[in-house]
Design a protein around this motif. Structure first.
Motif, short mmCIF file in Angstrom:
data_model
loop_
_atom_site.label_atom_id
_atom_site.label_comp_id
_atom_site.label_asym_id
_atom_site.label_seq_id
_atom_site.Cartn_x
_atom_site.Cartn_y
_atom_site.Cartn_z
N SER A 1 0.85 -1.20 0.00
CA SER A 1 0.00 0.00 0.00
C SER A 1 0.88 1.24 0.00
CB SER A 1 -0.92 0.00 1.22
OG SER A 1 -0.15 0.03 2.40
N LEU A 2 0.26 2.40 -0.26
CA LEU A 2 0.98 3.67 -0.29
C LEU A 2 0.58 4.52 0.91
CD1 LEU A 2 0.62 4.72 -4.03
CD2 LEU A 2 2.70 4.08 -2.88
N SER A 3 1.54 5.22 1.45
CA SER A 3 1.22 6.16 2.54
C SER A 3 0.57 7.40 1.93
CB SER A 3 2.49 6.56 3.29
OG SER A 3 3.33 7.33 2.45
N HIS A 4 0.01 8.22 2.80
CA HIS A 4 -0.67 9.44 2.35
C HIS A 4 0.31 10.38 1.67
CE1 HIS A 4 -3.86 12.39 2.34
NE2 HIS A 4 -3.05 13.28 2.85
N GLU A 5 1.51 10.49 2.23
CA GLU A 5 2.52 11.36 1.65
C GLU A 5 2.97 10.85 0.28
OE1 GLU A 5 6.94 13.06 2.84
OE2 GLU A 5 5.61 12.32 4.41
N ALA A 6 3.16 9.54 0.15
CA ALA A 6 3.54 8.96 -1.14
C ALA A 6 2.44 9.15 -2.17
CB ALA A 6 3.86 7.48 -0.97
N MET A 7 1.18 9.07 -1.72
CA MET A 7 0.04 9.29 -2.61
C MET A 7 0.04 10.73 -3.14
SD MET A 7 -2.63 7.21 -3.36
CE MET A 7 -3.10 6.33 -1.92
N ASN A 8 0.36 11.70 -2.26
CA ASN A 8 0.41 13.10 -2.69
C ASN A 8 1.54 13.34 -3.69
OD1 ASN A 8 -1.75 13.82 -1.09
ND2 ASN A 8 -0.48 14.47 0.62
#
Length: 173
Positions: free
Chosen positions: A101-108
């Protein structure tokens, strides 16, 4: 001491220069008792008598009639309303690497990268279309813009994947 005269001066009438009445405290008490005995105040009338609503003079609205064809209008989604590509990253990641999965920061970071690349490709394809004196951006202009913007092997891979996607899209239509 001078007694007030009985002529009609402003002081005798109980008004001052601004036009407001001057009432002494002793006169005020007597005037309040007079008004409460003769006529009820506004607060007393609202408490004792419920006011009736005023009648509405406008005609009632007529029910809308349905048209025979009942056409539906398609709503177009504007690019300005498109908030993010973040919903697509987990789907793609699930296809490639199950369980990650991706973290919120990586998603941004990924979202800003994809938006930036989209803008660059669209700008380059638009300038290519203008230089060829075309009004429409075609898949050829997009392909050329991608190969110009992405260097070497990654550009070739992106063009081949895009070509496969366009072929798949056209066969499903």
């Amino acid at each position: 001491m001078a007694q007030p005269s009985s002529d009609n001066s402003e002081e005798d009438l109980g008004t001052n220069e601004a036009g407001t009445s001057k009432i002494e405290p002793s006169e005020m008490e007597s005037s309040e008792t007079e008004t409460s005995e003769t006529e009820p105040s506004d607060t007393e009338t609202s408490e004792t008598e419920p006011s009736e609503p005023e009648p509405y003079d406008a005609e009632p609205k007529k029910a809308k009639q349905k048209t025979a064809k009942g056409r539906r209008h398609r709503r177009r989604r504007h690019l300005d309303n498109f908030a993010s590509f973040a919903t697509y990253f987990p789907r793609l990641l699930r296809q490639v690497h199950t369980g990650l999965s991706l973290s919120h920061e990586a998603m941004n970071v990924m979202d800003s990268f994809v938006k930036d690349m989209f803008e660059q490709i669209a700008e380059e394809a638009g300038s290519l279309a203008r230089s060829n004196k075309h009004c429409t951006i075609t898949s050829g202009e997009i392909q050329t813009a991608v190969s110009l913007l992405l260097p070497g092997e990654i550009g070739k891979y992106a063009v081949s994947e895009a070509t496969k996607s366009v072929i798949r899209y056209n066969t499903r239509r």
